[in-house]
Structure formats: C-alpha cells, structure tokens
Design an enzyme around this catalytic site. Structure first.
Site, PDB file in Angstrom:
ATOM      1  CG  PHE A  78       1.363   9.446   5.783  1.00 46.84           C
ATOM      2  CD1 PHE A  78       1.924   8.984   6.694  1.00 46.84           C
ATOM      3  CD2 PHE A  78       1.512  10.790   4.482  1.00 46.84           C
ATOM      4  CE1 PHE A  78       2.574  10.522   6.979  1.00 46.84           C
ATOM      5  CE2 PHE A  78       2.355  11.882   4.814  1.00 46.84           C
ATOM      6  CZ  PHE A  78       2.260  11.415   6.459  1.00 46.84           C
ATOM      7  N   GLY A 101       0.882  -1.660  -0.032  1.00 44.70           N
ATOM      8  CA  GLY A 101      -0.372  -0.139   0.328  1.00 44.70           C
ATOM      9  C   GLY A 101       0.819   1.580  -0.167  1.00 44.70           C
ATOM     10  CB  CYS A 102      -0.145   4.819   0.652  1.00 39.26           C
ATOM     11  SG  CYS A 102      -1.508   4.350  -0.883  1.00 39.26           S
ATOM     12  CG  PHE A 103       3.061   1.804   4.376  1.00 42.13           C
ATOM     13  CD1 PHE A 103       4.266   1.235   4.456  1.00 42.13           C
ATOM     14  CD2 PHE A 103       1.571   1.173   4.737  1.00 42.13           C
ATOM     15  CE1 PHE A 103       4.044  -0.944   4.591  1.00 42.13           C
ATOM     16  CE2 PHE A 103       1.818   0.110   5.286  1.00 42.13           C
ATOM     17  CZ  PHE A 103       2.925  -1.238   5.187  1.00 42.13           C
ATOM     18  CB  ALA A 104       5.458  -0.006  -0.129  1.00 39.98           C
TER      19      ALA A 104
END
Length: 389
Positions: A372, A162-165
């Site tokens: 995040f 997801g977006c934190f990666a």
C-alpha cells in the site's frame, strides 16, 4: 532458419518465478520507541513545544512499534542541524548521506546470495528500489560495483515509489524471470529515513506521524524460474500480480522532494480507504483459484501503521494470527517502506521452519502479499508456498 515465434518460445521459462533466497540488513543504530519522543524533541531543539511532545508520545505509544533502526545517529544530527529543523534547506546534506548509504545498506544482497548458494556471476538482472534520494548513475550501479556483479548485469532502478513498491519489485521480477529462460533476478529494497527526518511542526501533524513510524532497513531476494534441483531451494512461487489505484483516493498519501528533503503528507482516512477496497482486490486475485476464505491463506501486508492492519483485520474477519508476521516486523523495525513486505516474507519462512511446518507459508499452500502506498496505490501478489524439502 528459425522463426521469431521459435526464438520467443526458447527464451521463456517453463515454470513460475520462485523466491529462492532472502537477506535483510539494518543500520547498527537502534532506537527504543518508548524513549524516542524525549530524544526526538531534544535533538531537534523543540522541548519548548510541550503539548506537541505529548501528542507525539501518544502517537509513539499507539504505533505498536518497540524499536527501529536508523542511520541518523545523535552525532550525525548534531553535525547537521539543518536536518533537524522543520523545513530548513537541507537537500544537499541529505543527498550526500543517502547516495552512499542506500547502496551500502544493500549489503542485504550478500546474505541473499550466500543463502542462494550460487556464484554471483549467475545473477542476470538487478532490480533496485528506494524512496531515499535520487542520483545518476543510480544506487543500482553503485551496488553492482560494491557486490562485484558482472558489468553486463541488466539493471532496473526504481526511485520514489514509496510503500507499495515491495509488491512492485516482485511483479517486475516475476516478468523478468518468466520471460528470460535461466534468468536469476536480484531484487533489493533499501530505505533510509535521512531524506524524511525533520523537526516537529504543530501545523503539520502528518509529518509527525511519519517521524513516529518510519525506520531504516534493506532486504534482498533472489528470484528465478525452474529452480535447479538439489542446488536452489524455492520457498514461494509468484503466481499472479496486480496493481490498482483506489477510487476517491487522490492526495491520500503524497511525498514531495523539496529543498528541505522529502516531505510526507497523509490523510486520516487511509486505513478506511484500504479496508473498504481490499475485498475487491482479494476477490479478483483469488477467484480463478476458487478461494474465498481469507483465513485459509497466509498474509503478508505492508504495515503502514497499526490502524491499517486493525481495520483490514476487522473488515475481513481475519483471525489475529493471520497478521502475526506483519505485526512482528512492524514492532521490531517500524515502517521501512518498500522493504517491509520482504522482511515479513523472511520472518514468515523462518518461523514456519522453526515450528516444523510443511510450507514456508505457515504450513498453508496459498497466500497474499499486499503493498500500500502513494496514489493510493495497491499491489497484490498471489503466492504459492512450496512444500519444505
């Protein structure tokens, strides 16, 4: 005979991991955000849902996005109507697309390798990250073949982060580069919304939020320690990294792989959760450096959406220019999940060079990169900007 300790010392680099090159890529199909609601409701046969369409228009207007790039064209969607329905079984169709297109979009790596200026045979490690699909052998294997990397390249495949990666890949690449002398790590984040695209539902507005925000893109970087003078050009040093799960955030961002593809679930208080906890992450990261003025550092924050950026800005008293690069990437590309922060790094170093600034970090020495995403998970990376040659 040598000791294990001597072997370990010999294996380690002397200096910190540095970012030496950045490349980006998008699909050719560009969609204008101002006309997207009309297109989206037409292509999904949902024009009868007039109230919902008005809501979606407001979402798109507030998104601060001008345009996005998408692999899914009108032709592809017309050929695959099951992808356009709200929750029709369509995983096979979606998988057939992303298994091929995710590594193909990883051609961003070609740009990074070209800028790096070294032969691709010198790449020792590949870290590949995508939230788009799952397969064996993975997108890392396919990209290795596409690029013609050595078969002995050490690969790490990260699916469904997801977006934190975008922060995670930097954390892992830092450890690889610093603990393997001479290592050159190719990092690739490639994201395609074909897994999450679906028609509207008036009972699941969080799904609609995703349809208003997400775009396709891939970014690649080369990371290594102890850059070779005159050949490799370091931009940013990776000084420290951290990952944390925010308190009281269970279920705030979820994604579930189903017969209908990857479903997206979002709680409204995500911007509040992030802004409430960001000061703690900053203090822990910068206290060892004696830095507590958040306007004295450069900023790269995952642009989950404008509300997150607005609340972080307000909570920390950031000057508007601090999030310029972040807002620019959101405006030009939308939310590309893990690839976003790497696009922002690219935008920042290019604008800094254009403006004749002393460092790639807007002329500043120290900076922060935030990811995040699901969990709610936060990745924090402290960056040190290398003076321009």
């Amino acid at each position: 005979m040598v000791t294990v300790d001597e072997v370990r010392k010999a294996q380690r680099a002397q200096g910190p991991a540095t970012i030496m090159a950045i490349g980006t890529a998008t699909p050719p199909n560009c969609v204008d955000q101002s006309t997207y609601p009309d297109y989206y409701f037409r292509i999904t046969n949902s024009e009868h849902m007039t109230d919902l369409k008005e809501k979606f228009k407001r979402m798109c207007d507030k998104s601060m996005i001008k345009k996005r790039y998408m692999y899914l064209t009108e032709e592809i969607l017309k050929e695959n109507p099951n992808v356009c329905a709200y929750m029709a079984p369509s995983l096979d169709t979606r998988q057939d697309m992303v298994v091929v297109e995710v590594p193909r979009l990883g051609k961003a790596a070609t740009e990074a390798i070209k800028e790096w200026g070294q032969p691709k045979s010198k790449i020792t490690h590949l870290v590949f990250c995508t939230t788009s699909g799952v397969d064996m052998p993975g997108a890392d294997y396919r990209l290795t073949k596409l690029l013609g990397l050595r078969p002995s390249v050490k690969r790490l495949m990260m699916y469904q982060q997801g977006c934190f990666a975008g922060g995670t890949v930097l954390r892992l690449a830092k450890d690889l580069a610093e603990n393997n002398k001479g290592a050159r790590v190719l990092v690739v984040c490639s994201e395609i919304t074909a897994v999450t695209f679906r028609g509207p539902s008036d009972t699941h507005l969080d799904s609609l939020v995703g349809q208003a925000l997400f775009g396709d893109g891939a970014a690649a970087i080369i990371i290594g320690a102890d850059p070779i003078p005159e050949i490799e050009k370091p931009m940013f040093e990776l000084v420290s990294t951290a990952q944390t799960i925010l308190p009281d955030s269970d279920g705030s961002i979820d994604g579930h792989l189903r017969e209908a593809g990857l479903t997206f679930h979002l709680l409204k208080d995500v911007p509040g959760l992030i802004s409430k906890n960001i000061q703690k992450s900053l203090t822990e990261a910068f206290k060892p450096l004696g830095i507590s003025d958040w306007n004295s550092i450069f900023w790269i924050a995952h642009p989950g959406g404008p509300a997150i950026l607005d609340q972080v800005e307000e909570k920390l008293g950031l000057k508007p220019e601090k999030l310029r690069a972040t807002r620019h990437v959101l405006s030009e590309y939308g939310n590309m999940s893990s690839a976003c922060v790497l696009f922002i790094l690219d935008e920042m170093r290019k604008k800094s060079a254009e403006d004749g600034l002393e460092t790639a970090g807007e002329g500043l020495e120290w900076g922060v990169l935030f990811g995040f995403g699901p969990g709610l998970t936060v990745e924090t990376v402290v960056l040190h900007s290398v003076a321009a040659a």
